[in-house]
Scaffold this motif. Structure first.
Motif, PDB file in Angstrom:
ATOM      1  N   UNK A 188      -4.906 -49.300  31.756  1.00 28.72           N
ATOM      2  CA  UNK A 188      -3.937 -49.887  32.834  1.00 28.72           C
ATOM      3  C   UNK A 188      -4.300 -49.174  34.273  1.00 28.72           C
ATOM      4  N   UNK A 189      -3.897 -49.810  35.244  1.00 24.77           N
ATOM      5  CA  UNK A 189      -4.186 -49.502  36.525  1.00 24.77           C
ATOM      6  C   UNK A 189      -3.693 -47.879  37.013  1.00 24.77           C
ATOM      7  N   UNK A 190      -2.536 -47.600  36.144  1.00 30.07           N
ATOM      8  CA  UNK A 190      -1.731 -46.211  36.636  1.00 30.07           C
ATOM      9  C   UNK A 190      -2.923 -45.230  36.050  1.00 30.07           C
ATOM     10  N   UNK A 191      -3.753 -45.461  35.412  1.00 28.69           N
ATOM     11  CA  UNK A 191      -4.882 -44.481  34.800  1.00 28.69           C
ATOM     12  C   UNK A 191      -5.623 -44.085  35.751  1.00 28.69           C
ATOM     13  N   UNK A 192      -6.026 -44.973  36.842  1.00 35.40           N
ATOM     14  CA  UNK A 192      -7.196 -44.477  37.907  1.00 35.40           C
ATOM     15  C   UNK A 192      -6.351 -43.753  38.739  1.00 35.40           C
ATOM     16  N   UNK A 193      -5.253 -43.776  39.208  1.00 33.07           N
ATOM     17  CA  UNK A 193      -4.497 -42.696  40.054  1.00 33.07           C
ATOM     18  C   UNK A 193      -4.345 -41.548  39.457  1.00 33.07           C
ATOM     19  N   UNK A 194      -4.075 -41.471  38.196  1.00 32.40           N
ATOM     20  CA  UNK A 194      -4.104 -40.279  37.472  1.00 32.40           C
ATOM     21  C   UNK A 194      -5.049 -39.554  37.616  1.00 32.40           C
ATOM     22  N   UNK A 195      -6.183 -40.185  37.145  1.00 35.03           N
ATOM     23  CA  UNK A 195      -7.736 -39.571  37.155  1.00 35.03           C
ATOM     24  C   UNK A 195      -8.245 -39.180  38.713  1.00 35.03           C
ATOM     25  N   UNK A 196      -7.712 -39.760  39.667  1.00 32.98           N
ATOM     26  CA  UNK A 196      -8.151 -39.220  40.987  1.00 32.98           C
ATOM     27  C   UNK A 196      -7.270 -38.143  41.294  1.00 32.98           C
ATOM     28  N   UNK A 197      -6.205 -38.034  40.853  1.00 33.21           N
ATOM     29  CA  UNK A 197      -5.293 -36.902  41.272  1.00 33.21           C
ATOM     30  C   UNK A 197      -5.850 -35.570  40.482  1.00 33.21           C
ATOM     31  N   UNK A 198      -6.109 -35.832  39.125  1.00 34.87           N
ATOM     32  CA  UNK A 198      -6.881 -34.680  38.443  1.00 34.87           C
ATOM     33  C   UNK A 198      -8.361 -34.182  39.046  1.00 34.87           C
ATOM     34  N   UNK A 199      -8.867 -35.203  39.487  1.00 33.15           N
ATOM     35  CA  UNK A 199     -10.149 -34.839  39.999  1.00 33.15           C
ATOM     36  C   UNK A 199     -10.184 -34.134  41.486  1.00 33.15           C
ATOM     37  N   UNK A 200      -9.205 -34.418  42.334  1.00 38.17           N
ATOM     38  CA  UNK A 200      -8.939 -33.923  43.481  1.00 38.17           C
ATOM     39  C   UNK A 200      -8.460 -32.291  43.000  1.00 38.17           C
ATOM     40  N   UNK A 201      -7.558 -32.060  42.129  1.00 43.68           N
ATOM     41  CA  UNK A 201      -6.979 -30.957  41.659  1.00 43.68           C
ATOM     42  C   UNK A 201      -8.267 -30.072  41.178  1.00 43.68           C
TER      43      UNK A 201
END
Length: 219
Positions: free
Chosen positions: A103-116
């Motif tokens: 789902x589209x929500x996954x991509x925002x989660x992944x970007x947050x983790x990657x920026x962290x």
């Protein structure tokens, strides 16, 4: 609830917590894991803690000594190479499916983790960076909704997770993994399984090559 049921539940609780730590690379190879510390952290007695740890010993994820001490497993070069080769077959499969199902929500989660992850690298918090890298990978694999496949991947990560601490500091200071993840996330957003496979393959290959070099230099 009977005593046996309660004991089984507590054992599973400890097992899941230890699995989580091993998957995220919280312990380096050979690093001692105290049953008493686990008991204190989780508020359980020694019996379920030792039962859970022996289960992980039997699964090859922990090593044990005669004096009932436990440590994160130490792989040989050939053991690590075998696991790395299997991961290169299975993890791209999971990523390809995730590219079509997530789902589209996954991509925002992944970007947050990657920026962290990038922040942790910049601040030289390398253990946090390793944990975040693991979290990003495992989040993608779970998004494939393939429980048999992700179960096998988890078993491999349980054994190889501690060995990822052998990544050299010179590599950990770079944003190579972060950049690979950005390409991967873009491919997932585009619903492009082939591009996602290529991105995860590159990321896994770069990391495993450096760990193999560590083993070879130590011989």
């Amino acid at each position: 609830m009977t005593e046996i049921d309660r004991g089984g539940t507590l054992t599973e609780k400890v097992y899941e917590r230890l699995c989580h730590g091993l998957l995220l690379g919280m312990w380096a190879p050979g690093e001692k894991i105290s049953a008493r510390s686990i008991c204190k952290d989780l508020g359980v007695s020694l019996t379920p803690a030792r039962e859970a740890m022996m289960r992980l010993v039997n699964e090859g994820a922990l090593d044990s000594a005669l004096n009932r001490t436990y440590s994160a497993t130490t792989l040989t070069l050939e053991q690590y190479r075998e696991i790395a080769n299997i991961r290169l077959l299975l993890e791209p499969m999971a990523v390809e499916v995730a590219a079509l199902k997530a789902g589209d929500a996954l991509f925002d989660d992944l970007e947050r983790i990657n920026e962290d992850l990038a922040r942790a690298i910049g601040e030289e918090r390398f253990r946090d960076a390793l944990r975040l890298d693991s979290e990003l990978h495992l989040t993608i694999y779970r998004a494939s909704e393939q429980p048999t496949l992700t179960g096998i991947i988890d078993r491999l990560w349980l054994r190889a997770g501690p060995t990822r601490n052998h990544l050299p500091v010179s590599y950990r200071k770079t944003l190579a993994g972060y950049d690979n993840h950005r390409v991967l996330i873009d491919a997932l957003r585009a619903r492009d399984p082939a591009a996602a496979r290529a991105a995860i393959t590159r990321d896994l290959t770069e990391g495993s090559r450096r760990i193999i070099a560590f083993f070879e230099e130590a011989e």
